[in-house]
Design a protein around this motif. Structure first.
Motif: not given
Lengths: 343, 343
Positions: A106-134
């Protein structure tokens, strides 16, 4: 020529993101929702719509440019299949890679002007952390993707109030130490800039809440309002910003008070979140200021306890989509305007 | 037989107390205000009414028992002359003795059953301190007059919300240290007792706000909600009280949430004051719980900047008078009810 569509990330697929997105799409005409596409797994969305018996045709697309035409008749989804279907309410770290990849893309698309803006759905940080998101959080991750040298600031907005907390997800006692002159000056400056560029407000009026009860009442209830907040406000005034404070926070949010400023800078999370969620619990929008692109998100979490049941309230996502489109258009106009214009 | 009248103290005579009292008296019929008398200087009130051109006849009385009959046609004032007339907006320590004496006398009258309840006009603590008053505040002074071994607790109430902060006029960082199991248990217990006796709520439902953002979110943003608030709530539950928490404070005050409890116990001043003043800035009432008599006061200060101009808003005093009368009647009924009754 219509502008580029909005991109809406998948978010945690075991949460309510898919449901609120489909509910928003169903209201596309009555709520005048701008065209958006999701980065998600079309099959899991089709299955979800089927289970809930919702008339939402899901249409895979190969490129954002297809979204505007598809949107009237179907929910456009840039297809990024998941490995197996998520179970509503039960997050699975196996999907973490796809959750993060959707944000990256999504960030790539908006910075490349292929999307007007990014709207994000909620993430669950604990689950991402368990998978190595720091990373510290969703917003901080977006700031990193945006280049790293920007300071992302969270604003919450509803129709009658905009609030910007100085700190977000830290213990109350730690948030007190984060009340510094530099933080106040940075936050006010970023907010003023965003209100000019994103909201078309030529001369934003800012109010800064006091940290202590009654803003410290002359130092008898804490010195921070005298020693830190007041000098920061003075410096901001000297730089030409219309700002006042510290103002006792309990006098700042009733209807008449709200009409006196464009945004309130708050000293900690709940000082900002209590008033806005008291006033408008369902339609407040989270807007990230300070990024080189427009990003909004609904002001709620994954809501695992109701995921998959169809009862999730889509109003905050609707407001997030509409706010994102509004801000993106403002910024586009500002970019095309003569240099001395602000909107 | 009508009950005893309410007694309203003078408060700081350079503040707006006299004006809001006269405005409330002018609305005695339309707002259905119970009979009250002031302890004040009749001459200074007559002069004030004259200057503002308000049709408020001030009638000196010698005893509270005269007030009920006088009230329909004039503002009854138990005459305690000041030395010289006060100047609106400019507090004079020379009047401090009379300000304090009015409080002392009001407490004497209510404990002697010659007044139904005490309503206090705002005082100006700095002026009293300059004159040798060494008590922490108005409420603490009332608690001392009441006998010393009671713990006075401040509740703010409007039509749709009651909040009780654990601490009041201390720096935010100091208020965190005041979040203890004992304070929570005491405050909830006093609140439950007051809601039963003063408000006729047989089984009060209490909610306890979390200290940290998201009530600490499992300890990731501060441990106090786990280590202190949760065990306090558990103990209260075990003692048979209907209580839940810690609940994230930003989710606690929107309209639907408010319908789920009778009072919210808040961990610090602004956590309580922000929501109630956002919802109802003009009519919130300060109720002191834990005293052996009913005491309310308007939820504003002396407002020196507008004193003498007649623009002061009387709604909070009106609500304070009506709430005091309601509570006094409840308590009288409870006292007369069979022992196993609560209202």
């Amino acid at each position: 020529m219509p502008g580029a569509p909005l991109v809406l990330t998948m978010g945690e697929p075991a949460g309510i993101g898919g449901e609120v997105a489909m509910k928003a799409w169903l209201r596309r005409e009555s709520a005048d929702i701008p065209p958006f596409f999701m980065i998600d797994d079309p099959d899991r969305l089709t299955a979800l719509a089927g289970r809930l018996d919702w008339p939402v045709p899901v249409r895979p697309i190969d490129a954002p440019e297809e979204a505007n035409d598809v949107f009237a008749g179907a929910l456009p989804v840039l297809a990024r299949p998941l490995q197996g279907h998520p179970t509503p309410g039960t997050a699975d770290p196996a999907h973490a890679g796809a959750v993060i990849a959707a944000i990256d893309e999504a960030v790539g698309l908006v910075t490349g002007n292929r999307a007007a803006a990014v709207v994000t759905n909620p993430i669950h940080k604990l689950t991402l952390t368990q998978a190595g998101f720091h990373h510290q959080g969703h917003t901080e991750y977006l700031a990193e993707l945006a280049g790293g040298n920007c300071r992302a600031v969270m604003m919450l907005a509803c129709k009658s109030l905009r609030v910007v907390p100085l700190s977000v997800h830290v213990a109350l006692k730690d948030s007190i130490a984060m009340v510094t002159e530099e933080a106040i000056i940075d936050t006010v400056s970023i907010t003023v800039d965003a209100l000019k560029r994103g909201f078309g407000i030529a001369q934003p009026h800012i109010v800064v809440a006091g940290l202590n009860p009654h803003a410290g009442e002359g130092g008898t209830m804490g010195r921070e309002d005298i020693d830190i907040v007041t000098p920061a406000v003075q410096k901001l005034k000297q730089s030409g910003i219309s700002v006042r404070g510290p103002v006792p926070s309990d006098t700042l949010f009733h209807e008449r008070a709200r009409s006196g400023y464009d945004a309130a800078i708050c000293m900690y999370h709940d000082q900002a979140l209590i008033p806005i969620k008291t006033i408008d619990f369902y339609s407040a929008v989270n807007v990230t200021l300070g990024l080189p692109f427009v990003r909004t998100s609904p002001d709620h979490g994954t809501a695992f306890e109701i995921a998959g049941t169809g009862v999730a309230d889509e109003r905050s996502l609707v407001a997030a989509l509409k706010t994102a489109a509004y801000m993106a258009e403002r910024r586009r106009n500002a970019a095309n305007a003569p240099e001395d214009s602000v909107a």
